[in-house]
Design a protein around this motif. Structure first.
Motif, PDB file in Angstrom:
ATOM      1  N   PRO A 181       0.843  -1.202   0.000  1.00 46.09           N
ATOM      2  CA  PRO A 181       0.000   0.000   0.000  1.00 46.09           C
ATOM      3  C   PRO A 181       0.877   1.250   0.000  1.00 46.09           C
ATOM      4  O   PRO A 181       1.935   1.279   0.625  1.00 46.09           O
ATOM      5  CB  PRO A 181      -0.783  -0.117   1.317  1.00 46.09           C
ATOM      6  N   THR A 182       0.419   2.282  -0.699  1.00 47.50           N
ATOM      7  CA  THR A 182       1.246   3.492  -0.832  1.00 47.50           C
ATOM      8  C   THR A 182       0.789   4.640   0.064  1.00 47.50           C
ATOM      9  O   THR A 182       1.450   5.677   0.100  1.00 47.50           O
ATOM     10  CB  THR A 182       1.225   3.976  -2.294  1.00 47.50           C
ATOM     11  N   ASN A 183      -0.330   4.484   0.759  1.00 48.97           N
ATOM     12  CA  ASN A 183      -0.780   5.522   1.686  1.00 48.97           C
ATOM     13  C   ASN A 183      -1.583   4.877   2.814  1.00 48.97           C
ATOM     14  O   ASN A 183      -1.830   3.670   2.806  1.00 48.97           O
ATOM     15  CB  ASN A 183      -1.602   6.603   0.956  1.00 48.97           C
ATOM     16  N   GLU A 184      -1.994   5.697   3.771  1.00 49.37           N
ATOM     17  CA  GLU A 184      -2.638   5.183   4.969  1.00 49.37           C
ATOM     18  C   GLU A 184      -3.958   4.468   4.679  1.00 49.37           C
ATOM     19  O   GLU A 184      -4.222   3.400   5.231  1.00 49.37           O
ATOM     20  CB  GLU A 184      -2.873   6.320   5.974  1.00 49.37           C
ATOM     21  N   MET A 185      -4.797   5.049   3.842  1.00 44.16           N
ATOM     22  CA  MET A 185      -6.099   4.427   3.579  1.00 44.16           C
ATOM     23  C   MET A 185      -5.943   3.091   2.871  1.00 44.16           C
ATOM     24  O   MET A 185      -6.633   2.119   3.195  1.00 44.16           O
ATOM     25  CB  MET A 185      -6.995   5.364   2.765  1.00 44.16           C
ATOM     26  N   ASN A 186      -5.037   3.015   1.918  1.00 48.12           N
ATOM     27  CA  ASN A 186      -4.792   1.734   1.258  1.00 48.12           C
ATOM     28  C   ASN A 186      -4.249   0.704   2.238  1.00 48.12           C
ATOM     29  O   ASN A 186      -4.568  -0.487   2.144  1.00 48.12           O
ATOM     30  CB  ASN A 186      -3.819   1.927   0.092  1.00 48.12           C
ATOM     31  N   ALA A 187      -3.431   1.143   3.192  1.00 47.75           N
ATOM     32  CA  ALA A 187      -2.918   0.224   4.209  1.00 47.75           C
ATOM     33  C   ALA A 187      -4.051  -0.307   5.070  1.00 47.75           C
ATOM     34  O   ALA A 187      -4.089  -1.502   5.406  1.00 47.75           O
ATOM     35  CB  ALA A 187      -1.880   0.938   5.078  1.00 47.75           C
ATOM     36  N   LEU A 188      -5.000   0.554   5.434  1.00 49.48           N
ATOM     37  CA  LEU A 188      -6.145   0.133   6.244  1.00 49.48           C
ATOM     38  C   LEU A 188      -7.024  -0.859   5.477  1.00 49.48           C
ATOM     39  O   LEU A 188      -7.469  -1.870   6.029  1.00 49.48           O
ATOM     40  CB  LEU A 188      -6.967   1.350   6.659  1.00 49.48           C
ATOM     41  N   ILE A 189      -7.277  -0.569   4.208  1.00 50.29           N
ATOM     42  CA  ILE A 189      -8.107  -1.459   3.390  1.00 50.29           C
ATOM     43  C   ILE A 189      -7.440  -2.826   3.248  1.00 50.29           C
ATOM     44  O   ILE A 189      -8.083  -3.876   3.410  1.00 50.29           O
ATOM     45  CB  ILE A 189      -8.378  -0.841   2.003  1.00 50.29           C
ATOM     46  N   LEU A 252      -7.442   6.197  15.087  1.00 54.15           N
ATOM     47  CA  LEU A 252      -6.209   6.027  14.330  1.00 54.15           C
ATOM     48  C   LEU A 252      -5.809   7.367  13.738  1.00 54.15           C
ATOM     49  O   LEU A 252      -6.648   8.093  13.200  1.00 54.15           O
ATOM     50  CB  LEU A 252      -6.389   5.010  13.204  1.00 54.15           C
ATOM     51  N   ASN A 253      -4.532   7.691  13.822  1.00 50.84           N
ATOM     52  CA  ASN A 253      -4.018   8.907  13.202  1.00 50.84           C
ATOM     53  C   ASN A 253      -2.626   8.629  12.632  1.00 50.84           C
ATOM     54  O   ASN A 253      -2.183   7.476  12.608  1.00 50.84           O
ATOM     55  CB  ASN A 253      -4.003  10.076  14.201  1.00 50.84           C
ATOM     56  N   LYS A 254      -1.949   9.661  12.188  1.00 49.87           N
ATOM     57  CA  LYS A 254      -0.662   9.500  11.496  1.00 49.87           C
ATOM     58  C   LYS A 254       0.367   8.713  12.310  1.00 49.87           C
ATOM     59  O   LYS A 254       1.190   7.980  11.742  1.00 49.87           O
ATOM     60  CB  LYS A 254      -0.092  10.877  11.151  1.00 49.87           C
ATOM     61  N   LYS A 255       0.317   8.860  13.624  1.00 45.43           N
ATOM     62  CA  LYS A 255       1.331   8.209  14.450  1.00 45.43           C
ATOM     63  C   LYS A 255       1.190   6.687  14.464  1.00 45.43           C
ATOM     64  O   LYS A 255       2.098   5.979  14.908  1.00 45.43           O
ATOM     65  CB  LYS A 255       1.273   8.741  15.876  1.00 45.43           C
ATOM     66  N   HIS A 256       0.056   6.179  13.968  1.00 42.34           N
ATOM     67  CA  HIS A 256      -0.170   4.735  13.963  1.00 42.34           C
ATOM     68  C   HIS A 256       0.292   4.069  12.663  1.00 42.34           C
ATOM     69  O   HIS A 256      -0.052   2.909  12.407  1.00 42.34           O
ATOM     70  CB  HIS A 256      -1.653   4.442  14.196  1.00 42.34           C
ATOM     71  N   PHE A 257       1.065   4.788  11.846  1.00 39.60           N
ATOM     72  CA  PHE A 257       1.557   4.247  10.580  1.00 39.60           C
ATOM     73  C   PHE A 257       3.067   4.424  10.481  1.00 39.60           C
ATOM     74  O   PHE A 257       3.644   5.362  11.026  1.00 39.60           O
ATOM     75  CB  PHE A 257       0.893   4.947   9.391  1.00 39.60           C
ATOM     76  N   LYS A 258       3.693   3.515   9.750  1.00 40.08           N
ATOM     77  CA  LYS A 258       5.096   3.621   9.389  1.00 40.08           C
ATOM     78  C   LYS A 258       5.219   3.549   7.872  1.00 40.08           C
ATOM     79  O   LYS A 258       4.309   3.088   7.182  1.00 40.08           O
ATOM     80  CB  LYS A 258       5.912   2.495  10.032  1.00 40.08           C
ATOM     81  N   LYS A 259       6.364   3.957   7.366  1.00 40.22           N
ATOM     82  CA  LYS A 259       6.549   3.936   5.912  1.00 40.22           C
ATOM     83  C   LYS A 259       7.978   3.529   5.574  1.00 40.22           C
ATOM     84  O   LYS A 259       8.939   4.004   6.169  1.00 40.22           O
ATOM     85  CB  LYS A 259       6.254   5.322   5.321  1.00 40.22           C
ATOM     86  N   VAL A 261       9.150   1.194   1.796  1.00 41.45           N
ATOM     87  CA  VAL A 261       8.737   1.182   0.392  1.00 41.45           C
ATOM     88  C   VAL A 261       7.218   1.273   0.284  1.00 41.45           C
ATOM     89  O   VAL A 261       6.672   1.550  -0.773  1.00 41.45           O
ATOM     90  CB  VAL A 261       9.240  -0.080  -0.342  1.00 41.45           C
ATOM     91  N   GLY A 262       6.523   1.008   1.378  1.00 43.63           N
ATOM     92  CA  GLY A 262       5.065   1.128   1.448  1.00 43.63           C
ATOM     93  C   GLY A 262       4.667   1.635   2.822  1.00 43.63           C
ATOM     94  O   GLY A 262       5.516   1.915   3.675  1.00 43.63           O
ATOM     95  N   VAL A 263       3.360   1.744   3.040  1.00 42.77           N
ATOM     96  CA  VAL A 263       2.822   2.236   4.308  1.00 42.77           C
ATOM     97  C   VAL A 263       2.160   1.074   5.040  1.00 42.77           C
ATOM     98  O   VAL A 263       1.464   0.260   4.423  1.00 42.77           O
ATOM     99  CB  VAL A 263       1.800   3.368   4.068  1.00 42.77           C
ATOM    100  N   PHE A 264       2.365   0.995   6.348  1.00 46.87           N
ATOM    101  CA  PHE A 264       1.763  -0.088   7.115  1.00 46.87           C
ATOM    102  C   PHE A 264       1.479   0.380   8.540  1.00 46.87           C
ATOM    103  O   PHE A 264       2.049   1.371   9.018  1.00 46.87           O
ATOM    104  CB  PHE A 264       2.656  -1.332   7.125  1.00 46.87           C
ATOM    105  N   LEU A 265       0.584  -0.323   9.209  1.00 44.85           N
ATOM    106  CA  LEU A 265       0.213   0.000  10.580  1.00 44.85           C
ATOM    107  C   LEU A 265       1.310  -0.407  11.558  1.00 44.85           C
ATOM    108  O   LEU A 265       1.966  -1.427  11.381  1.00 44.85           O
ATOM    109  CB  LEU A 265      -1.077  -0.728  10.960  1.00 44.85           C
ATOM    110  N   THR A 266       1.497   0.425  12.592  1.00 40.97           N
ATOM    111  CA  THR A 266       2.378   0.048  13.686  1.00 40.97           C
ATOM    112  C   THR A 266       1.709  -1.048  14.514  1.00 40.97           C
ATOM    113  O   THR A 266       0.528  -1.363  14.326  1.00 40.97           O
ATOM    114  CB  THR A 266       2.657   1.245  14.595  1.00 40.97           C
ATOM    115  N   GLN A 267       2.438  -1.614  15.454  1.00 43.36           N
ATOM    116  CA  GLN A 267       1.859  -2.626  16.335  1.00 43.36           C
ATOM    117  C   GLN A 267       0.655  -2.056  17.076  1.00 43.36           C
ATOM    118  O   GLN A 267      -0.391  -2.706  17.173  1.00 43.36           O
ATOM    119  CB  GLN A 267       2.898  -3.135  17.334  1.00 43.36           C
ATOM    120  N   LYS A 268       0.772  -0.831  17.580  1.00 42.05           N
ATOM    121  CA  LYS A 268      -0.343  -0.202  18.293  1.00 42.05           C
ATOM    122  C   LYS A 268      -1.516   0.029  17.349  1.00 42.05           C
ATOM    123  O   LYS A 268      -2.680  -0.155  17.722  1.00 42.05           O
ATOM    124  CB  LYS A 268       0.097   1.131  18.910  1.00 42.05           C
TER     125      LYS A 268
END
Length: 324
Positions: A181-189, A252-259, A261-268
């Motif tokens: 996924p290339t952004n937060e919403m795609n990572a969530l989906i 969920l907000n920006k702090k709950h993602f890492k990047k 080569v792609g974007v993904f959720l943190t453990q939290k």
């Protein structure tokens, strides 16, 4: 009621007497084997041979995900509900073009109705979604060829995902992108879809259906394609609504993602998503035919039972469509 065990950190699963234990540098935790019905591993988890033997004996599926939230594979126990007759009839139904197209078209009809119902729910909450609802309603689901049915399915997702920018003003999405996924919403989906895929696979396991013989998607190696079929019907109801709640309530907000080569959720971030997803699966509604309350999760299993009735020619298949 049995629960899914979500293993969200690196460690080792091993057997201690007649139960499981999870160990890493911070914890050494007992996991009562009879309290779980499924295990999902989201980090690097090693399974000792004793744990594997116990999980197989208790008929518990273990699913593995990569850091981007994609499903990678399963440790699948020996089939509990086994009927050669049903598997043969399931394969014959797949091989019958008319029958397969009927089921596939009905699945896409269910998906379409659930998309529209989801958007109308948020429209009532003041979101400007008329354009997207009209687009969905105007897409015709052709039923005489499996490739045309699949094309109709693909067309439905375009306005549905485009509507996300109206339902929430956080994490904009221009188009569906994955692997990675290339952004937060795609990572969530992607993460939500993977969770629903494994939930669906687990529910299929408790029917007599074979998970690799599908009707809408083509059967493929290394994929339980029937789980893809049934999960698509429920994505608008379960995955999308889970995402909107998490985002619109600022859980969920920006702090709950890492990047990288792609974007993904943190453990939290995963923990928060899993918590809301689990609540959604446990949500109950009054079923008009059964005349009792059933959970969203059990609705998925009922979809499998309806397919069995169809392939046995007991009752024509009608896909799940939100009625409330």
């Amino acid at each position: 009621m049995k629960e899914i065990l979500h293993v969200n950190s690196k460690g080792i699963l091993y057997r201690k007497d007649n139960t499981l234990k999870f160990m890493n540098k911070d914890v050494d935790k007992v996991i009562p084997i009879h309290a779980i019905n499924e295990v999902n591993c989201y980090d690097k988890v090693s399974l000792r041979s004793g744990a594997i033997s116990l999980l197989q004996k208790e008929k518990i599926i273990v699913n593995f995900f990569n850091k981007y939230g994609f499903y990678e594979g399963s440790l699948y126990p020996r089939v509990e509900f086994n009927s050669g007759m049903i598997v043969v009839k399931q394969a014959l139904t797949y091989d019958n073009k008319k029958e397969r197209c009927f089921i596939a078209q009905e699945m896409v009809k269910g998906m379409k109705q659930n998309m529209i119902k989801t958007l109308k729910y948020y429209q009532k909450k003041g979101k400007n979604l008329e354009e997207y609802i009209n687009s969905l309603e105007n897409i015709e689901i052709l039923g005489d060829d499996i490739n045309r049915i699949l094309s109709s399915e693909g067309k439905l997702w375009q306005p549905f995902y485009a509507s996300f920018n109206e339902i929430t003003n956080k994490f904009p999405i221009e188009k569906r992108e994955f692997r990675p996924p290339t952004n937060e919403m795609n990572a969530l989906i992607s993460f939500g879809n993977s969770l629903l895929y494994t939930t669906t696979l687990s529910e299929i396991y408790h029917t007599y259906l074979h998970p690799s013989i599908s009707f809408l998607h083509e059967p493929r190696q290394r994929r339980f394609s029937l789980a893809c079929d049934l999960a698509d019907i429920f994505k608008p109801l379960i995955v999308s609504r889970t995402i909107f709640k998490l985002v619109n309530t600022n859980m969920l907000n920006k702090k709950h993602f890492k990047k990288d080569v792609g974007v993904f959720l943190t453990q939290k971030g995963r923990e928060k998503f899993i918590s809301e997803y689990t609540k959604k699966l446990k949500t109950t509604i009054k079923h008009p035919r059964l005349n009792k309350k059933v959970s969203y999760r059990y609705l998925i299993r009922l979809e499998g039972y309806k397919l069995i009735k169809h392939i046995l020619k007991d009752q024509e298949y009608e896909s799940f469509k939100t009625w409330w």
